[in-house]
Scaffold this motif. Structure first.
Motif, PDB file in Angstrom:
ATOM      1  N   TYR A  29       0.855  -1.187   0.000  1.00 53.17           N
ATOM      2  CA  TYR A  29       0.000   0.000   0.000  1.00 53.17           C
ATOM      3  C   TYR A  29       0.888   1.232   0.000  1.00 53.17           C
ATOM      4  N   PHE A  31       0.056   4.590   0.892  1.00 55.43           N
ATOM      5  CA  PHE A  31      -0.225   5.536   1.970  1.00 55.43           C
ATOM      6  C   PHE A  31      -0.321   6.996   1.540  1.00 55.43           C
ATOM      7  N   ASP A  33      -2.975   8.537   0.205  1.00 58.88           N
ATOM      8  CA  ASP A  33      -4.316   9.099   0.389  1.00 58.88           C
ATOM      9  C   ASP A  33      -4.760   9.144   1.846  1.00 58.88           C
ATOM     10  N   CYS A  34      -3.848   8.978   2.762  1.00 58.59           N
ATOM     11  CA  CYS A  34      -4.187   8.941   4.189  1.00 58.59           C
ATOM     12  C   CYS A  34      -4.426  10.344   4.746  1.00 58.59           C
ATOM     13  N   PRO A  73       4.013   9.396   3.577  1.00 54.46           N
ATOM     14  CA  PRO A  73       3.706   8.064   3.047  1.00 54.46           C
ATOM     15  C   PRO A  73       4.863   7.073   3.222  1.00 54.46           C
ATOM     16  N   LEU A 106      -4.557   3.120  10.863  1.00 54.85           N
ATOM     17  CA  LEU A 106      -4.296   3.124   9.417  1.00 54.85           C
ATOM     18  C   LEU A 106      -5.517   2.657   8.636  1.00 54.85           C
ATOM     19  N   GLN A 109      -7.962   5.680   8.637  1.00 54.11           N
ATOM     20  CA  GLN A 109      -7.524   6.941   8.040  1.00 54.11           C
ATOM     21  C   GLN A 109      -6.880   6.823   6.665  1.00 54.11           C
ATOM     22  N   CYS A 110      -6.767   5.612   6.151  1.00 50.65           N
ATOM     23  CA  CYS A 110      -6.159   5.417   4.839  1.00 50.65           C
ATOM     24  C   CYS A 110      -7.129   4.639   3.948  1.00 50.65           C
ATOM     25  N   TYR A 113      -6.713   0.891   2.546  1.00 50.33           N
ATOM     26  CA  TYR A 113      -5.768   0.102   3.342  1.00 50.33           C
ATOM     27  C   TYR A 113      -6.545  -1.032   3.989  1.00 50.33           C
TER      28      TYR A 113
END
Length: 157
Positions: A29, A31, A33-34, A73, A106, A109-110, A113
């Motif tokens: 992944y 990260f 777009d978190c 990220p 995660l 918020q991602c 994920y």
């Protein structure tokens, strides 16, 4: 005949390694777009305390903390790798409280994920047993602490 057979075996072997590396790259992944601000706040509220409790009085400066991440990220990718993928000598970090909290943070918020499947029954049993933490695991957690600190600093900007 022997050299040809050896070359064939080696080519098959290296082809399989190459495919496994590609699969690993695809499954990682990124990260990007978190929600970094929410992750940073959750780290400060709950993950930080769990990491400190895991270290149980051991100063992370006792270990070589030189580990670097260049942006949020990248930091999260390295945190994910160290937390959820076992290494020789330290195979149980994913079951620790800080890992469970990291996984939940995660996942929330991602977008996209998928998180790590953690067996809560095993995690509760492990907490009750209070197994001895190895230096290898403490070193890994020391690296995690440094990555989280770096993430917190650069995600504020």
């Amino acid at each position: 005949i022997l050299p040809d057979a050896l070359l064939f075996v080696l080519s098959v072997f290296f082809r399989k390694i190459f495919i496994l590396q590609l699969v690993g790259l695809v499954l990682t992944y990124n990260f990007t777009d978190c929600d970094f601000e929410k992750i940073r706040k959750k780290y400060q509220e709950v993950i930080y305390q769990a990491l400190n409790k895991y270290m149980n009085g051991v100063k992370s400066t006792e270990f070589n903390n030189y580990i670097y991440c260049e942006d949020p990220p990248d930091c999260l990718a390295k945190i994910d790798l160290i937390t959820f993928y076992p290494t020789h000598g330290c195979t149980t970090l994913a079951k620790e409280i800080f890992a469970i909290r990291t996984n939940a943070t995660l996942t929330l918020q991602c977008p996209g994920y998928s998180g790590t499947q953690i067996n809560n029954t095993q995690a509760k049993k492990k907490r009750k047993k209070r197994q001895v933490t190895t230096n290898k695991c403490r070193k890994q957690v020391s690296h995690l602490m440094e990555l989280w600190r770096r993430f917190s600093r650069i995600s504020k900007q």
